[in-house]
Motif scaffolding. Structure first.
Motif, mmCIF file in Angstrom:
data_model
loop_
_atom_site.group_PDB
_atom_site.id
_atom_site.type_symbol
_atom_site.label_atom_id
_atom_site.label_comp_id
_atom_site.label_asym_id
_atom_site.label_seq_id
_atom_site.Cartn_x
_atom_site.Cartn_y
_atom_site.Cartn_z
ATOM 1 N N LEU A 48 0.818 -1.208 0.000
ATOM 2 C CA LEU A 48 0.000 0.000 0.000
ATOM 3 C C LEU A 48 0.853 1.261 0.000
ATOM 4 N N ALA A 49 1.963 1.227 0.746
ATOM 5 C CA ALA A 49 2.855 2.388 0.748
ATOM 6 C C ALA A 49 3.460 2.604 -0.639
ATOM 7 N N ALA A 50 3.841 1.510 -1.300
ATOM 8 C CA ALA A 50 4.400 1.623 -2.649
ATOM 9 C C ALA A 50 3.360 2.109 -3.644
ATOM 10 N N ALA A 51 2.076 1.871 -3.347
ATOM 11 C CA ALA A 51 0.997 2.320 -4.225
ATOM 12 C C ALA A 51 0.627 3.783 -3.989
ATOM 13 N N GLY A 52 1.315 4.448 -3.055
ATOM 14 C CA GLY A 52 1.093 5.872 -2.835
ATOM 15 C C GLY A 52 0.186 6.219 -1.693
ATOM 16 N N LEU A 53 -0.168 5.239 -0.852
ATOM 17 C CA LEU A 53 -1.004 5.501 0.308
ATOM 18 C C LEU A 53 -0.148 5.630 1.558
ATOM 19 N N ARG A 54 -0.620 6.403 2.523
ATOM 20 C CA ARG A 54 0.019 6.431 3.828
ATOM 21 C C ARG A 54 -0.544 5.268 4.636
ATOM 22 N N VAL A 55 0.330 4.532 5.315
ATOM 23 C CA VAL A 55 -0.082 3.337 6.058
ATOM 24 C C VAL A 55 0.438 3.437 7.486
ATOM 25 N N LEU A 56 -0.440 3.191 8.442
ATOM 26 C CA LEU A 56 -0.068 3.165 9.856
ATOM 27 C C LEU A 56 -0.346 1.781 10.412
ATOM 28 N N VAL A 57 0.693 1.134 10.939
ATOM 29 C CA VAL A 57 0.525 -0.127 11.660
ATOM 30 C C VAL A 57 0.950 0.098 13.107
ATOM 31 N N TRP A 58 0.401 -0.684 14.011
ATOM 32 C CA TRP A 58 0.732 -0.494 15.431
ATOM 33 C C TRP A 58 0.562 -1.798 16.176
ATOM 34 N N ASP A 59 1.320 -1.909 17.277
ATOM 35 C CA ASP A 59 1.197 -3.060 18.169
ATOM 36 C C ASP A 59 0.212 -2.713 19.278
ATOM 37 N N LEU A 60 -0.820 -3.527 19.428
ATOM 38 C CA LEU A 60 -1.787 -3.308 20.501
ATOM 39 C C LEU A 60 -1.097 -3.376 21.860
ATOM 40 N N ARG A 61 -1.682 -2.735 22.842
ATOM 41 C CA ARG A 61 -1.158 -2.833 24.207
ATOM 42 C C ARG A 61 -1.040 -4.310 24.600
ATOM 43 N N GLY A 62 0.097 -4.647 25.188
ATOM 44 C CA GLY A 62 0.349 -6.021 25.581
ATOM 45 C C GLY A 62 0.875 -6.901 24.470
ATOM 46 N N HIS A 63 1.038 -6.359 23.282
ATOM 47 C CA HIS A 63 1.489 -7.128 22.131
ATOM 48 C C HIS A 63 2.744 -6.498 21.526
ATOM 49 N N GLY A 64 3.534 -7.333 20.857
ATOM 50 C CA GLY A 64 4.691 -6.832 20.117
ATOM 51 C C GLY A 64 5.619 -5.979 20.962
ATOM 52 N N ARG A 65 5.940 -4.794 20.445
ATOM 53 C CA ARG A 65 6.864 -3.897 21.129
ATOM 54 C C ARG A 65 6.174 -2.913 22.056
ATOM 55 N N SER A 66 4.850 -2.902 22.070
ATOM 56 C CA SER A 66 4.117 -1.984 22.944
ATOM 57 C C SER A 66 4.195 -2.440 24.395
ATOM 58 N N GLU A 67 3.916 -1.498 25.299
ATOM 59 C CA GLU A 67 3.962 -1.817 26.722
ATOM 60 C C GLU A 67 2.810 -2.737 27.122
ATOM 61 N N HIS A 68 3.040 -3.489 28.179
ATOM 62 C CA HIS A 68 2.031 -4.393 28.713
ATOM 63 C C HIS A 68 1.334 -3.724 29.897
ATOM 64 N N PRO A 69 0.001 -3.731 29.934
ATOM 65 C CA PRO A 69 -0.710 -3.154 31.069
ATOM 66 C C PRO A 69 -0.316 -3.841 32.375
ATOM 67 N N ALA A 70 -0.402 -3.084 33.454
ATOM 68 C CA ALA A 70 -0.026 -3.621 34.764
ATOM 69 C C ALA A 70 -1.016 -4.665 35.251
ATOM 70 N N ASP A 71 -2.264 -4.583 34.807
ATOM 71 C CA ASP A 71 -3.259 -5.568 35.206
ATOM 72 C C ASP A 71 -4.252 -5.757 34.079
ATOM 73 N N ALA A 72 -5.115 -6.742 34.235
ATOM 74 C CA ALA A 72 -6.028 -7.138 33.165
ATOM 75 C C ALA A 72 -7.087 -6.085 32.861
ATOM 76 N N SER A 73 -7.295 -5.117 33.751
ATOM 77 C CA SER A 73 -8.335 -4.118 33.511
ATOM 78 C C SER A 73 -8.042 -3.279 32.268
ATOM 79 N N GLY A 74 -6.777 -3.214 31.876
ATOM 80 C CA GLY A 74 -6.419 -2.462 30.678
ATOM 81 C C GLY A 74 -6.464 -3.290 29.413
ATOM 82 N N CYS A 75 -6.894 -4.540 29.513
ATOM 83 C CA CYS A 75 -6.894 -5.457 28.362
ATOM 84 C C CYS A 75 -8.332 -5.755 27.945
ATOM 85 N N THR A 76 -8.955 -4.812 27.278
ATOM 86 C CA THR A 76 -10.317 -4.980 26.798
ATOM 87 C C THR A 76 -10.423 -4.469 25.372
#
Length: 302
Positions: A48-76
């Protein structure tokens, strides 16, 4: 352009990557699913980027390189929807096309409930990839009663595994030869490269059992079929693999019925991670979605 961190209103740092020309008319925001990561979109991001579109990807909280919530209340799913709304408001200019896979697609439904004005004002297209509007049938595996049993025991099992995360990761390294066929059968399907099968397993390991246990109950409670009404009239894509053993193809049919005029695509032989099993097909469909003049406006199977 490039990698950046987004800090949410509850002080959670989320890893994001933006590619494509800054002057692009639209930004395509790709949201991954449960126990996955933004790298699952690598083929679509680059295409998509090569086709001329701007593309945003992200790691959800608790996944990949993003931070992990301190407790399950932040995982909804609601919290993911709020994170996505922040990203669109603060890090995207102009119209956006929102695409969500699995739990990411559920978050698009929650976004419509929690931020309807954002949908009205900013969303130029929406894609629901291998997801469900009801939460029913997750882990279907062809037998609904067995699915409910599996889901009932998964959370406490994941909690036990989470307490022994380091040992489980060491065990995973020993069992990698067995992991590949399991990942291929349960998540990938025909057409997935060996590299993407390995990536699927690694993304799950990066998320960890604590994250899996924390999000699972909310996924099972997910009932947001009515929220799809907010996307009626918006160019829409409903796509799944025909050999999805995680979310049954019937779940995509339900979403398509709620979105008259959507484009309905079923990819033969592809599993749950259809964007990895059929990268070219999914990339072309997302380009079609993000290019309004090329959207047929007809709901059809291919």
């Amino acid at each position: 352009m490039g990698d950046f961190w987004h800090e949410t209103d509850d002080k959670m740092r989320l890893w994001c990557r933006e590619e494509g020309p800054e002057e692009a008319a639209v930004t395509v925001v790709l949201t991954h699913g449960y126990a996955q990561g933004s790298n699952c979109w690598h083929a679509q991001r680059d295409f998509l980027a090569a086709a001329g579109l701007r593309v945003l990807v992200w790691d959800l909280r608790g996944h990949g390189r993003s931070e992990h919530p301190a407790d399950a209340s932040g995982c909804t799913i609601d919290r993911i929807a709020d994170d996505l709304a922040e990203l669109v408001r603060e890090d995207c200019q102009g119209p956006v096309v929102l695409v969500g896979h699995s739990m990411g697609g559920m978050a698009l439904m929650a976004l419509a409930q929690r931020s309807p004005e954002l949908v009205r004002e900013r969303v130029a297209g929406v894609g629901f990839i291998a997801t469900s509007a009801t939460g029913e049938g997750l882990g279907y595996l062809g037998v609904r009663r067995a699915a409910h049993l599996v889901l009932g025991v998964a959370e406490p099992v994941f909690q036990v595994f989470a307490r022994h995360q380091s040992a489980m990761l060491r065990l995973r390294r020993v069992g990698l030869p067995l992991e590949a066929p399991v990942m291929w059968a349960s998540c990938c399907g025909r057409g997935t490269s060996r590299e993407d099968v390995r990536l699927t397993g690694q993304m799950g390991a990066d998320a960890g059992f604590e994250t899996m246990a924390a999000f699972l109950p909310d996924m099972v409670r997910h009932r947001r079929l009515g929220a799809l009404a907010a996307y009626r009239g918006v160019p829409s894509l409903v796509l799944n693999g025909s050999w999805d053993l995680v979310v049954p193809p019937e779940a995509s049919d339900v979403i398509a019925e709620a979105l008259p005029g959507c484009r309905r695509v079923a990819v033969p032989g592809a599993g749950h991670n259809v964007m990895m099993a059929a990268p070219g097909c999914v990339s072309e469909e997302l380009l079609r979605l993000a290019t309004p003049e090329s959207v047929s406006g007809l709901c059809q199977d291919e």
